[in-house]
Design an enzyme around this catalytic site. Structure first.
Site, PDB file in Angstrom:
ATOM      1  N   GLN A   2      36.208  55.028  85.920  1.00 33.57           N
ATOM      2  CA  GLN A   2      37.504  55.650  85.667  1.00 33.57           C
ATOM      3  C   GLN A   2      38.105  55.386  84.296  1.00 33.57           C
ATOM      4  O   GLN A   2      38.605  56.319  83.648  1.00 33.57           O
ATOM      5  CB  GLN A   2      38.516  55.208  86.738  1.00 33.57           C
ATOM      6  CG  GLN A   2      39.852  55.916  86.635  1.00 33.57           C
ATOM      7  CD  GLN A   2      40.869  55.484  87.672  1.00 33.57           C
ATOM      8  OE1 GLN A   2      42.058  55.690  87.503  1.00 33.57           O
ATOM      9  NE2 GLN A   2      40.420  54.885  88.757  1.00 33.57           N
ATOM     10  N   GLU A  13      39.921  47.698  88.740  1.00 30.23           N
ATOM     11  CA  GLU A  13      41.343  48.067  88.711  1.00 30.23           C
ATOM     12  C   GLU A  13      42.251  46.954  89.221  1.00 30.23           C
ATOM     13  O   GLU A  13      43.147  46.485  88.522  1.00 30.23           O
ATOM     14  CB  GLU A  13      41.540  49.335  89.548  1.00 30.23           C
ATOM     15  CG  GLU A  13      42.968  49.667  89.928  1.00 30.23           C
ATOM     16  CD  GLU A  13      43.812  50.132  88.758  1.00 30.23           C
ATOM     17  OE1 GLU A  13      44.956  49.675  88.634  1.00 30.23           O
ATOM     18  OE2 GLU A  13      43.313  50.949  87.960  1.00 30.23           O
ATOM     19  N   ASP A  36      42.892  50.940  85.294  1.00 29.03           N
ATOM     20  CA  ASP A  36      41.862  51.857  84.800  1.00 29.03           C
ATOM     21  C   ASP A  36      42.444  52.945  83.906  1.00 29.03           C
ATOM     22  O   ASP A  36      42.186  52.995  82.713  1.00 29.03           O
ATOM     23  CB  ASP A  36      41.113  52.483  85.975  1.00 29.03           C
ATOM     24  CG  ASP A  36      40.001  51.587  86.503  1.00 29.03           C
ATOM     25  OD1 ASP A  36      39.351  50.912  85.693  1.00 29.03           O
ATOM     26  OD2 ASP A  36      39.774  51.580  87.719  1.00 29.03           O
ATOM     27  N   GLY A  85      66.656  46.624  85.428  1.00 29.32           N
ATOM     28  CA  GLY A  85      67.082  46.980  84.083  1.00 29.32           C
ATOM     29  C   GLY A  85      68.576  46.841  83.908  1.00 29.32           C
ATOM     30  O   GLY A  85      69.268  46.222  84.725  1.00 29.32           O
ATOM     31  N   GLY A  86      69.096  47.443  82.848  1.00 28.51           N
ATOM     32  CA  GLY A  86      70.515  47.339  82.563  1.00 28.51           C
ATOM     33  C   GLY A  86      71.388  48.059  83.575  1.00 28.51           C
ATOM     34  O   GLY A  86      72.551  47.719  83.749  1.00 28.51           O
TER      35      GLY A  86
END
Length: 341
Positions: free
Chosen positions: A17, A139, A168, A244-245
């Site tokens: 892959q 993977e 991959d 996050g923010g």
């Protein structure tokens, strides 16, 4: 039709892959890709086959826009064919196990002697040097060792692999970037380069934001996470927290099936309108949620209230309701949803 990589010829010795992802992308951009296979063919031709006597979808979805040749590299005639192709190509790609190409008699030095302008591009699990250089990777091994599994899932459960093939296909994207940079530099120098991408490094790069949080842990707790983070040394598995923010999470909708969820991001700018839509003036004025700092502190209760509201709506209906007040959101789509969208 002239495309960005028209005139570029790639000898693709990669399999499975990661490498085929990269060569396919470059073929879409106009490169002439020659898939170089052993007499038995790429192993994925027969893996997970669901149509009798046909190449598997796993193979065709990654190799559908390439030419192909089968060559026995252990045969002197096969090596002559390989040398002839090296002289005609701009890039040769490989993702063999450590040392395989060298043992066949084609080190980077030898390949560069045959064609000084060629780019040799190599994918390895952990690179060609260092303590893990001789180890093989797949993977999920790359996800395990690159930081993805440790930060995916919920803290009261085991580490999880992600459904996206970041080990991959993610490595394949990094591979393309390196190859294109080498081809660009060749325009100035006339010489090819050796490009190497490690799967572990690629996953770490895709997890870079988690290392932002790792540094922040040494200076205090992570208020955007819905679970306590005091005293942790590792960035935690954050479930569906946005991390996050802006606060974000997946909220359950009716009728309550496995994918009946809507992912909602509660931006500062939309809270007032969202609160009024969900709980009227009372929620908009609730002192527990009037600032983002307070919403972070009390986010468990905020998500409970939003989920209670969502329980009366299907995910697509709720998406429409929230988009009317500019709330970023999206339904969790399964493969059947996407195939019929």
């Amino acid at each position: 039709m002239d495309k960005a990589l028209s005139g570029v010829r790639i000898l693709d010795m990669t399999h499975v892959q990661a490498g085929p992802t990269a060569s396919q992308l470059m073929a879409w951009l106009g490169a002439d890709v020659i898939k170089f296979e052993p007499p038995t063919g790429d192993v994925t031709r027969g893996q997970l086959r669901d149509v009798l006597n046909a190449d598997s979808l796993y193979f065709t979805m990654l190799n559908c826009n390439k030419r192909s040749i089968t060559v026995n590299m252990k045969n002197p005639v096969g090596k002559e064919v390989f040398i002839a192709l090296l002289k005609e190509c701009d890039v040769v790609m490989e993702n063999f196990g450590p040392g395989v190409l060298d043992r066949l008699g084609f080190s980077w030095k030898k390949i560069h002697e045959i064609n000084p302008a060629i780019v040799l591009a190599s994918i390895k699990g952990f690179g060609s040097s260092g303590p893990y250089a001789d180890f093989k990777a797949y993977e999920n091994v790359a996800q395990a060792m690159g930081g993805a599994m440790a930060t995916t899932g919920f803290m009261d459960g085991p580490p999880l692999v992600t459904g996206a093939q970041i080990g991959d296909s993610g490595t394949g994207l990094h591979f393309v970037i390196g190859i294109l940079a080498a081809l660009h530099q060749r325009q100035r120098t006339g010489k090819g380069q050796f490009v190497e991408v490690a799967m572990m490094d690629s996953v770490m790069n895709l997890c870079r934001v988690k290392f932002r949080d790792h540094q922040r842990l040494s200076r205090g707790s992570l208020a955007e996470y819905s679970m306590p983070t005091d005293g942790l040394k590792d960035t935690p598995r954050s479930g569906n927290d946005s991390g996050g923010g802006q606060l974000g999470n997946a909220i359950k909708c009716k009728p309550g099936g496995p994918n009946d969820y809507l992912y909602v991001v509660v931006q500062e700018a939309v809270w007032d309108a969202l609160a009024r839509r969900v709980g009227g003036e009372a929620l908009a004025a609730d002192p527990r949620f009037t600032t983002i700092q307070l919403r972070r502190k009390n986010q468990q209760e905020m998500w409970r209230l939003l989920t209670e509201f969502a329980s009366n709506h299907a995910k697509w209906d709720l998406m429409k309701i929230l988009n009317e007040i500019d709330v970023p959101c999206g339904p969790i789509l399964g493969t059947e949803d996407l195939m019929n969208d």
